[in-house]
Design a protein around this motif. Structure first.
Motif, PDB file in Angstrom:
ATOM      1  N   GLU A   1      61.764 171.642  -1.427  1.00  0.00           N
ATOM      2  CA  GLU A   1      61.728 170.331  -0.884  1.00  0.00           C
ATOM      3  C   GLU A   1      62.975 170.081  -0.116  1.00  0.00           C
ATOM      4  N   THR A   2      63.378 169.729   0.954  1.00  0.00           N
ATOM      5  CA  THR A   2      64.573 169.541   1.518  1.00  0.00           C
ATOM      6  C   THR A   2      64.629 168.360   2.313  1.00  0.00           C
ATOM      7  N   VAL A   3      65.822 167.786   2.459  1.00  0.00           N
ATOM      8  CA  VAL A   3      66.023 166.641   3.342  1.00  0.00           C
ATOM      9  C   VAL A   3      67.137 167.020   4.220  1.00  0.00           C
TER      10      VAL A   3
ATOM     11  N   ARG B   1      53.303 162.840  11.148  1.00  0.00           N
ATOM     12  CA  ARG B   1      52.806 161.868  10.313  1.00  0.00           C
ATOM     13  C   ARG B   1      52.306 160.999  11.546  1.00  0.00           C
TER      14      ARG B   1
ATOM     15  N   GLU C   1      48.404 150.268   7.372  1.00  0.00           N
ATOM     16  CA  GLU C   1      49.572 150.033   7.671  1.00  0.00           C
ATOM     17  C   GLU C   1      50.496 151.341   7.025  1.00  0.00           C
ATOM     18  N   GLU C   2      49.644 152.104   6.107  1.00  0.00           N
ATOM     19  CA  GLU C   2      50.550 153.372   5.755  1.00  0.00           C
ATOM     20  C   GLU C   2      50.453 154.549   6.666  1.00  0.00           C
ATOM     21  N   SER C   3      51.257 155.381   6.834  1.00  0.00           N
ATOM     22  CA  SER C   3      51.239 156.539   7.734  1.00  0.00           C
ATOM     23  C   SER C   3      50.435 157.762   6.895  1.00  0.00           C
ATOM     24  N   PHE C   4      49.969 158.661   7.672  1.00  0.00           N
ATOM     25  CA  PHE C   4      49.209 159.872   6.937  1.00  0.00           C
ATOM     26  C   PHE C   4      49.763 161.285   7.325  1.00  0.00           C
ATOM     27  N   GLY C   5      50.214 161.971   6.481  1.00  0.00           N
ATOM     28  CA  GLY C   5      50.869 163.205   6.751  1.00  0.00           C
ATOM     29  C   GLY C   5      49.658 164.183   7.381  1.00  0.00           C
TER      30      GLY C   5
ATOM     31  N   ALA D   1      57.501 165.115   4.943  1.00  0.00           N
ATOM     32  CA  ALA D   1      57.433 164.213   3.805  1.00  0.00           C
ATOM     33  C   ALA D   1      57.934 162.826   4.352  1.00  0.00           C
ATOM     34  N   SER D   2      59.022 162.929   4.931  1.00  0.00           N
ATOM     35  CA  SER D   2      59.576 161.626   5.445  1.00  0.00           C
ATOM     36  C   SER D   2      60.613 161.916   6.456  1.00  0.00           C
ATOM     37  N   TYR D   3      60.949 160.858   7.289  1.00  0.00           N
ATOM     38  CA  TYR D   3      61.937 160.762   8.555  1.00  0.00           C
ATOM     39  C   TYR D   3      62.627 159.720   8.628  1.00  0.00           C
TER      40      TYR D   3
ATOM     41  N   TYR E   1      67.465 161.736   9.608  1.00  0.00           N
ATOM     42  CA  TYR E   1      67.110 162.882   8.580  1.00  0.00           C
ATOM     43  C   TYR E   1      65.764 163.171   8.423  1.00  0.00           C
TER      44      TYR E   1
ATOM     45  N   GLN F   1      58.798 169.314   3.271  1.00  0.00           N
ATOM     46  CA  GLN F   1      58.378 170.258   2.033  1.00  0.00           C
ATOM     47  C   GLN F   1      57.734 171.706   2.871  1.00  0.00           C
TER      48      GLN F   1
END
Lengths: 640, 132
Positions: free
Chosen positions: A510-512, A562, A569-573, A590-592, A598, A602
């Motif tokens: 897992e990296t950011v 995503r 409301e929520e986002s889906f990967g 996973a996130s951005y 950034y 994963q």
């Protein structure tokens, strides 16, 4: 539209009731004519449920939001294919799917059994009607998909985005065919008991249909796993979630049933086992539906809480008691013959126990939270490692037995000849396993597992070659059942290898990192590009193009994304997967953050996961070979 | 012959029981809701699995470090703090039902979660509202 659907549903209920009365009359007055009437009403029922089904499909597709069910699971923007599959997206619809499928199965049985004795038929259909009535009762009075609202909403609420995947089209129906279908051999077993038929007649009657049902159940389970793999974005395909396990219970006992039935057809042994196993399998498919529907267990998949639980429990209690009563008063006396363990039947006997044992340990884990609640004040539960730990010994034993069982014969086995063969297979498996071990696949438990799998594999290769030499290519046709079963077993072994390697040797990171940077992982270099946005009919996609390089060679660009669905409301990967035979490269966004520049990624490498799908295809092919419309004799035993 | 049946069946039963017992002993966790965790005397040397609702406005995400803090509230309004590091499930947000699993420290009222599962806020339970 809803009212018409409801009317047809109600008429279907009336038809099964009439049909039940007619069949009961046929039995009690001993008159064949009544059975004919029963069949007629049963056909009416099939017609009515099919008409209701057509209406439900039409309502979903045309967006008839006045029906609450349609409004709950579809909206205007939903792609057509998901509008169709909204049929089984919710509680009511999926119960109705059960009703409809069982009606179809009854129709098939009506045709298949048209020339059978009416006494046998009547019991088969009474049993099927008993089950059908229960589900029709639920969908008509408790969970009615045709219920109309007193107003016409302008749009529906739409389908849960996680369900908007091709998996939604084929996973639920195939799984349901598997669940529902076991009602057929179950009904036949009741017929055999009531008529005090001590032969394996009922097992011969249901041989093909049971295998077909088993293949569908397998397809349903594997496609569910495949769906989870591509949609849920955690890199796995099986999490031992109670709802996943629910589909496994009938599969395990159903598999045991197939083996007991085989021995029973061939040698007339294990007839009692067959009765008990089909009872277990049938009840466990009901139980599976119960677990998913009642909301009694917290699960990612489960439907909301509903009043259905107690209905299911009562249905199960009543059907089990009735069956056991019939079984104990009418069961055939089994010829007690001496069973030697080191024979095919001996090992099948042990195999059955192992399947049931495996089912029990998984069942224990799944329902632990329910029953610890009753006995103590604390609820206890188990996690994934419990299941892995307890199931591994069973799988090891099963595949080892498979390796042995293949080379053995019924009754008498020429020990010295077989011993040599087993020894030879063992040596081969040790050699292959050692090679794998040296190449870095050295986790102790995985070594044991792939060793038994390879051992089972060689036994199949050996037995197929032996059969080919002994009977020649000509016999491919007549010995079709034997070859089909070998193909299915081969598929299971290959799938097993895929599962072992992908779960023991999975690597992940897992990296950011910032946009424009690159990650080195395994032998891959991943160049992470800039975040991009794109608009679609019912969602907006945010994705990051990732250029994949291996040994400085550009391979492919993956776009993990995503999705932001409208009215969510929520986002889906959405994962991005690069598949090769040897492994999958699996990327999850996973996130951005665009302003903070950034990207959270994963990265997972799943070795040999392709074997899971390849093995699965082989199982299905084996199943199809079994049903090819060519004649086959029953001699499945090579050594005879 | 009958003996063989009984012995082999018993053997399997024993194996099943043994596996269930040892498996549960090493892998079993208590499954509680927030209120029960706070009210009961639970053996906290073992991991606990706790269900509750994510309290609105308490989510602190440090995405760059994949860290997540939030408060989990029970039905009675009491809460525990949760710290989690890892991939955050899609469905995770304010007011959603979640299950966390990990070690709980009573003094800090902090649960160090290794597992975070968010229940789908599925529309299964939602009502259709009259818009017009």
């Amino acid at each position: 539209m809803g009212k018409i659907g409801y009317l047809f549903e109600f008429l279907a209920l009336v038809s099964v009731l009439l049909s039940l009365i007619a069949y009961a009359a046929a039995l009690s007055y001993g008159q064949k004519n009544y059975a004919k009437k029963g069949a007629l009403f049963l056909i009416c029922q099939l017609v009515f449920t099919s008409l209701s089904a057509v209406i439900l499909f039409t309502a979903c597709v045309t967006g008839y939001f006045k029906m609450e069910y349609v409004a709950k699971y579809t909206d205007i923007d939903l792609p057509l294919i998901y509008k169709l599959s909204a049929f089984w997206a919710g509680q009511e619809g999926s119960l109705f799917l059960w009703v409809w499928l069982l009606a179809i199965f009854s129709g098939v049985e009506l045709y298949r059994l048209r020339k059978y004795d009416y006494r046998y038929n009547s019991v088969v259909f009474i049993t099927l009607i008993f089950v059908e009535m229960f589900f029709l009762f639920l969908t008509t009075f408790i969970m009615n998909p045709f219920k109309e609202l007193d107003f016409f909403p302008s749009n529906g609420l739409g389908m849960n985005p996680l369900l908007q995947n091709p998996g939604m089209i084929y996973h639920p129906p195939t799984l349901y065919i598997g669940f529902v279908g076991f009602a057929v051999p179950f009904a036949h077993s009741v017929a055999a008991l009531i008529n005090k038929d001590r032969s394996a007649y009922w097992l011969k009657n249901t041989k093909y249909i049971t295998t077909l049902v088993w293949v569908f159940l397998t397809i349903g389970i594997v496609l569910g796993g495949q769906w989870a793999y591509v949609e849920l974005g955690w890199g796995g395909y099986w999490a031992w979630d109670p709802v996943e396990n629910a589909s496994l219970f009938p599969w395990l006992t159903g598999t045991a049933f197939l083996h007991a039935a085989y021995a029973c057809r061939k040698k007339g042994m294990f007839s009692n086992w067959s009765y008990i196993l089909i009872l277990l399998t049938f009840e466990l498919s009901i139980f599976g539906t119960f677990l998913t529907r009642s909301g009694i267990i917290d699960s990612v998949h489960s439907f909301g809480k509903s009043p259905l639980g107690s209905f299911f429990l009562w249905f199960m209690i009543i059907s089990i008691s009735l069956y056991l009563y019939i079984f104990y008063t009418k069961r055939p006396k089994e010829k007690i013959t001496d069973i030697k363990f080191f024979t095919k039947e001996g090992l099948i006997y042990i195999t059955n126990w192992v399947f049931v044992g495996l089912m029990i340990v998984v069942l224990f884990g799944s329902i632990l939270p329910i029953f610890t609640q009753f006995f103590t004040t604390n609820k206890a539960s188990v996690n994934i490692s419990y299941y892995n730990k307890v199931s591994i010994p069973f799988f090891t034993v099963l595949f080892f037995l498979l390796g042995l069982c293949n080379v053995l014969n019924f009754k008498k086995t020429n020990i010295s000849k077989v011993r040599l063969q087993i020894l030879f297979n063992l040596v081969l498996s040790i050699i292959v396993s050692t090679i794998l071990y040296i190449n870095g696949f050295n986790k102790p438990i995985s070594v044991v597992l792939y060793f038994v799998l390879i051992f089972a594999f060689f036994s199949i290769v050996y037995i197929v070659i032996r059969s080919g030499i002994k009977f020649g290519i000509k016999d491919l046709r007549t010995r079709r059942n034997f070859y089909a079963s070998m193909v299915v077993h081969l598929g299971v072994i290959i799938m097993g290898l895929g599962i072992v390697f992908s779960s023991f040797y999975q690597r992940q990171a897992e990296t950011v990192i910032n946009q424009g940077q690159s990650i080195q992982f395994d032998r891959y270099i991943l160049d992470v590009g800039n975040i991009k946005f794109k608009e679609f009919v019912n969602y907006v996609s945010a994705y990051v193009p990732v250029k994949v390089y291996k040994e400085n060679k550009y391979i492919v660009t993956l776009n993990p994304e995503r999705r932001f669905y409208k009215n969510r409301e929520e986002s889906f990967g959405e994962v991005a997967i690069y598949s090769k035979i040897s492994h999958d490269l699996y990327l999850i966004l996973a996130s951005y953050s665009k302003p903070e520049n950034y990207v959270g990624l994963q990265v997972i490498i799943q070795p040999l996961i392709s074997f899971v799908w390849i093995g699965f295809l082989i199982i299905v092919i084996g199943g199809i070979i079994n049903f090819l419309p060519i004649r086959s004799n029953e001699s499945e035993d090579v050594a005879d | 012959m009958k003996k063989k049946y009984i012995i082999s069946s018993l053997l399997i039963c024993l194996v099943v029981l043994y596996l269930i017992f040892t498996g549960f002993k090493s892998e079993g966790v208590y499954y509680l809701n927030v209120d029960e965790l706070l009210a009961k005397n639970v053996d906290l040397n073992k991991d606990v699995r706790v269900s509750g609702i994510v309290e609105r406005g308490t989510i602190k995400r440090v995405d760059a470090e994949k860290k997540l803090y939030f408060n989990l509230i029970g039905e009675k309004g009491k809460y525990i703090e949760v710290f989690y590091e890892g991939i955050i499930p899609d469905a995770f947000k304010d007011d959603v039902g979640v299950i966390v699993e990990g070690s709980y420290n009573r003094d800090k009222n902090l649960l160090n979660a290794e597992v975070l599962l968010a229940k789908c806020p599925s529309k299964y339970e939602s009502k259709i509202e009259k818009t017009k």
